[in-house]
Design a protein around this motif. Sequence first.
Motif, PDB file in Angstrom:
ATOM      1  N   UNK A 104      45.872  19.931 102.266  1.00 54.19           N
ATOM      2  CA  UNK A 104      45.000  21.067 101.974  1.00 54.19           C
ATOM      3  C   UNK A 104      45.838  22.340 102.064  1.00 54.19           C
ATOM      4  N   UNK A 105      45.800  23.145 101.000  1.00 52.86           N
ATOM      5  CA  UNK A 105      46.533  24.407 100.986  1.00 52.86           C
ATOM      6  C   UNK A 105      45.536  25.544 100.889  1.00 52.86           C
ATOM      7  N   UNK A 106      45.546  26.419 101.881  1.00 54.54           N
ATOM      8  CA  UNK A 106      44.592  27.520 101.956  1.00 54.54           C
ATOM      9  C   UNK A 106      45.138  28.735 101.222  1.00 54.54           C
ATOM     10  N   UNK A 107      44.382  29.185 100.235  1.00 64.06           N
ATOM     11  CA  UNK A 107      44.764  30.347  99.436  1.00 64.06           C
ATOM     12  C   UNK A 107      43.979  31.568  99.916  1.00 64.06           C
ATOM     13  N   UNK A 108      44.283  32.022 101.144  1.00 65.70           N
ATOM     14  CA  UNK A 108      43.614  33.182 101.748  1.00 65.70           C
ATOM     15  C   UNK A 108      42.097  33.073 101.590  1.00 65.70           C
ATOM     16  N   UNK A 109      41.492  32.007 102.141  1.00 68.14           N
ATOM     17  CA  UNK A 109      40.061  31.733 101.917  1.00 68.14           C
ATOM     18  C   UNK A 109      39.170  32.870 102.395  1.00 68.14           C
ATOM     19  N   UNK A 110      38.055  33.031 101.675  1.00 73.86           N
ATOM     20  CA  UNK A 110      37.076  34.070 101.995  1.00 73.86           C
ATOM     21  C   UNK A 110      36.020  33.576 102.974  1.00 73.86           C
ATOM     22  N   UNK A 111      36.062  32.278 103.315  1.00 77.12           N
ATOM     23  CA  UNK A 111      35.085  31.686 104.231  1.00 77.12           C
ATOM     24  C   UNK A 111      35.806  30.910 105.329  1.00 77.12           C
TER      25      UNK A 111
END
Length: 370
Positions: free
Chosen positions: A36-43
Amino acid sequence: MRTISIILPFFKYKHYFKECLQNLAQSTFKDFELIVILDHPTEDIDDLLEQYNSVFDMKVYALPEGVTGVAACRNVGIQEAKGAYLYFLDSDDYVLEDTLQNMIKAIDHDVDMVYGTINHTWNNKANYLHKIENKEVDEEDQEEREQQRLNKLSDFISFSSYEKDEQQAKAIFYTMDNRKGIRTFTVLGNLYNRDFVVRNNLKFNENFRYYCDMTFMCPLLEKLTSALQVEEAIYVKRKHNDPINEPALSQEENENRFNERCDAVEYTRTLLKEEGVVRFCLDRKIVSYFVSQMAKKIRRSQDDFWRTEYFERMAKTMDGIRPEVMNRYKRNSRKMVAYLQNRDLKGVQSCVRRKLGIKKFFRIFKNKNV
């Protein structure tokens, strides 16, 4: 070493991501790692990651500040993957229970790529399966469509001079040439041999937000030496029910999309053999976009930039079209592209007017109420 590395970027829409993980947990094939790669998540999704950490062999990475986009996420996934095969999955989509199992079961020796089937839906998996199970199928119609597809494949193999390498020809046909438009040309739904990807230094161009897939897929198809089709391996591409407040990437409205489409095509050409079949198919996609979509906007749109800056930008892209690409188009379309390459706006508008007029005539001919 795990058999498959599933590369799963996440940016937003937690509820879709949750369903994606739920469906993946139901997979009959378990020998995979989930990256899983997090792209600056908003949640905040820490609760989901914690919940499924015990279900999957999961690794979580975050993009550094200043780096964003699905291309960057996938490149991180490729770099960190340890599985024999790579599988790209978007967080708002899902796979069926036996999708991965069907792909792995079909492999009897190392192959560069295994490609499945992509279905599109507005529904979650339960509703999707319910509709599939209750759908009335016209077997004669299905057989007729399949025969048409096989005829097109036969023509493509003959035209492309790939008789000696039918595996590569079929892969190019099913994953690229037979899919309408550029947005439907995608890396999703396929397994990729990780050693093959690394050996050929295949990466996504991170400058493109909407059209990065072609920068990976086109050179991959050109370098293929072996490929395998598994039609029963279904990837479900999910359309969003609320394209205004929760648009999928393909539904986003962005004024940069048009220029990026042209830039991505021109960049991808630099990665391909000029006389190659993949380059031919890519050129044909941009020609089809112009004659079927953009040309109508040149005539009808109230926004003048379709007749000024966009017109000139598309003409620049069309300057790179090989002449033989146009041999497979009708006379009016060939003239339309020639006028564009000569920067003749009135000539293009005349061809569009003729095309729309003929279309309207046949509508009237079929139904006089029109």
